[in-house]
Scaffold this motif. Structure first.
Motif, PDB file in Angstrom:
ATOM      1  N   CYS A 171     -61.567  -0.182 -17.800  1.00 30.59           N
ATOM      2  CA  CYS A 171     -61.056   0.626 -16.677  1.00 30.59           C
ATOM      3  C   CYS A 171     -61.761   1.977 -16.626  1.00 30.59           C
ATOM      4  CB  CYS A 171     -59.548   0.823 -16.809  1.00 30.59           C
ATOM      5  SG  CYS A 171     -58.582  -0.618 -16.330  1.00 30.59           S
ATOM      6  N   VAL A 229     -52.507  -4.367  -4.555  1.00 32.82           N
ATOM      7  CA  VAL A 229     -52.667  -3.731  -5.873  1.00 32.82           C
ATOM      8  C   VAL A 229     -54.081  -4.000  -6.407  1.00 32.82           C
ATOM      9  CG1 VAL A 229     -51.884  -3.764  -8.275  1.00 32.82           C
ATOM     10  CG2 VAL A 229     -50.213  -3.885  -6.419  1.00 32.82           C
ATOM     11  N   THR A 240     -55.473  -2.088 -11.981  1.00 35.79           N
ATOM     12  CA  THR A 240     -54.077  -1.674 -12.142  1.00 35.79           C
ATOM     13  C   THR A 240     -53.243  -2.817 -12.704  1.00 35.79           C
ATOM     14  OG1 THR A 240     -54.304  -0.155 -10.271  1.00 35.79           O
ATOM     15  CG2 THR A 240     -52.064  -0.736 -10.938  1.00 35.79           C
ATOM     16  N   ASN A 241     -53.426  -4.005 -12.134  1.00 34.84           N
ATOM     17  CA  ASN A 241     -52.682  -5.172 -12.615  1.00 34.84           C
ATOM     18  C   ASN A 241     -53.067  -5.519 -14.044  1.00 34.84           C
ATOM     19  OD1 ASN A 241     -50.784  -7.341 -11.958  1.00 34.84           O
ATOM     20  ND2 ASN A 241     -52.551  -8.697 -12.156  1.00 34.84           N
ATOM     21  N   ILE A 299     -54.209  -3.452 -16.379  1.00 39.78           N
ATOM     22  CA  ILE A 299     -53.633  -2.450 -17.283  1.00 39.78           C
ATOM     23  C   ILE A 299     -52.160  -2.744 -17.540  1.00 39.78           C
ATOM     24  CG2 ILE A 299     -52.816  -0.050 -17.298  1.00 39.78           C
ATOM     25  CD1 ILE A 299     -55.527  -0.143 -18.361  1.00 39.78           C
ATOM     26  N   LEU A 300     -51.437  -3.169 -16.496  1.00 41.50           N
ATOM     27  CA  LEU A 300     -50.023  -3.517 -16.652  1.00 41.50           C
ATOM     28  C   LEU A 300     -49.860  -4.630 -17.682  1.00 41.50           C
ATOM     29  CD1 LEU A 300     -47.028  -3.386 -15.738  1.00 41.50           C
ATOM     30  CD2 LEU A 300     -47.616  -5.078 -13.984  1.00 41.50           C
ATOM     31  N   THR A 319     -46.738 -10.105  -9.486  1.00 44.78           N
ATOM     32  CA  THR A 319     -47.970  -9.307  -9.578  1.00 44.78           C
ATOM     33  C   THR A 319     -49.145 -10.019  -8.906  1.00 44.78           C
ATOM     34  OG1 THR A 319     -48.417 -10.192 -11.798  1.00 44.78           O
ATOM     35  CG2 THR A 319     -47.276  -8.077 -11.656  1.00 44.78           C
ATOM     36  N   SER A 353     -55.155   5.692  -3.174  1.00 49.69           N
ATOM     37  CA  SER A 353     -56.366   5.671  -3.979  1.00 49.69           C
ATOM     38  C   SER A 353     -56.576   7.063  -4.555  1.00 49.69           C
ATOM     39  CB  SER A 353     -57.573   5.273  -3.122  1.00 49.69           C
ATOM     40  OG  SER A 353     -58.777   5.556  -3.796  1.00 49.69           O
ATOM     41  N   SER A 385     -47.289  10.765 -14.052  1.00 51.43           N
ATOM     42  CA  SER A 385     -47.896   9.832 -15.007  1.00 51.43           C
ATOM     43  C   SER A 385     -48.154  10.505 -16.345  1.00 51.43           C
ATOM     44  CB  SER A 385     -49.210   9.271 -14.448  1.00 51.43           C
ATOM     45  OG  SER A 385     -48.982   8.519 -13.283  1.00 51.43           O
ATOM     46  N   ILE A 417     -46.332   2.773 -18.950  1.00 47.66           N
ATOM     47  CA  ILE A 417     -47.272   2.107 -18.042  1.00 47.66           C
ATOM     48  C   ILE A 417     -46.569   1.266 -16.980  1.00 47.66           C
ATOM     49  CG2 ILE A 417     -49.176   0.450 -17.902  1.00 47.66           C
ATOM     50  CD1 ILE A 417     -50.126   1.543 -20.611  1.00 47.66           C
ATOM     51  N   ILE A 472     -46.648   2.200 -12.853  1.00 49.26           N
ATOM     52  CA  ILE A 472     -47.140   1.283 -11.818  1.00 49.26           C
ATOM     53  C   ILE A 472     -46.067   1.036 -10.754  1.00 49.26           C
ATOM     54  CG2 ILE A 472     -47.889  -1.104 -11.412  1.00 49.26           C
ATOM     55  CD1 ILE A 472     -49.441  -0.831 -14.079  1.00 49.26           C
ATOM     56  N   TYR A 527     -46.073   4.110  -8.732  1.00 48.22           N
ATOM     57  CA  TYR A 527     -47.273   4.098  -7.893  1.00 48.22           C
ATOM     58  C   TYR A 527     -47.017   3.364  -6.580  1.00 48.22           C
ATOM     59  CZ  TYR A 527     -52.039   2.597  -6.556  1.00 48.22           C
ATOM     60  OH  TYR A 527     -53.197   2.324  -5.881  1.00 48.22           O
TER      61      TYR A 527
END
Length: 207
Positions: A10, A102, A106-107, A109-110, A143, A155, A176, A188, A192, A195
């Protein structure tokens, strides 16, 4: 290890565009290769992590035995929908200032955070939720659908740095940082969800 490599990827994914523009090596094939790399890092790898989590939730071990629970294969939705998300991003001209759906990092990292959370047994709701097969299955489906949804998301591409024009970006960053300092890894999933909520609120102000 896979989870930490996603985190590292990332960071590189955030800066590779800057590096390409600075070195003046942008090209159409570079855009496609970037998505191909993202497909492996942010699609296949989180899919494998979720496969392991689902397998463990049923069998109680990460080592595969002869009979793999059928529900473990639900994790294949993650790379499939990640591929669709990346393909849409490459041809969707709307996603210059905002994301539609999404983003795959991001997904990823989740899901990576789930792998890190379950490493050490803890007496909290996060840990026990990630041992539940039905919760993991629901997370996988939701997700995956969010990856290809039409939800407009913030963004972190700043055109300027004024508070008025970037209030929701700054709020996301500030909250965050606070959440990470207090909740650490458990922050985390919270970040999200926040977010997505902030993005929905932002859209009401800037339709």
């Amino acid at each position: 290890m896979g989870a930490w490599l996603i985190v590292l990827a990332c960071i590189f994914d955030f800066f590779d565009g800057f590096a390409a523009r600075m070195l003046r090596v942008t090209s159409p094939i570079g855009k496609q290769l970037d998505s191909l790399a993202d497909m492996v890092t942010f699609g296949v790898l989180p899919g494998l992590i979720m496969f392991q989590l689902l397998h463990f939730s049923v069998v109680g071990q990460y080592l595969f035995n002869e009979s793999i629970p059928a529900i473990s294969y639900l994790a294949v939705l993650i790379p499939i929908f990640s591929a669709l998300r990346l393909a849409k991003f490459n041809i969707d001209e709307r996603q210059t200032t905002y994301f539609i759906g999404v983003p795959t990092p991001t997904n990823a990292i989740l899901i990576a955070s789930f792998a890190l959370i379950v490493r050490v047994p803890q007496d909290n709701v996060f840990f026990f939720a990630l041992q539940n097969t039905y919760i993991l299955a629901a997370i996988t489906i939701v997700t995956s659908l969010l990856l290809v949804s039409e939800i407009r998301l913030i963004s972190l591409k700043f055109k300027g740095f004024s508070w008025k024009d970037n209030i929701f970006r700054y709020l996301l960053i500030i909250v965050s940082v606070i959440a990470l300092s207090v909740l650490q890894l458990y922050a985390i999933p919270v970040i999200i969800i926040l977010y997505i909520i902030l993005s929905l609120i932002e859209r009401t102000y800037h339709p």
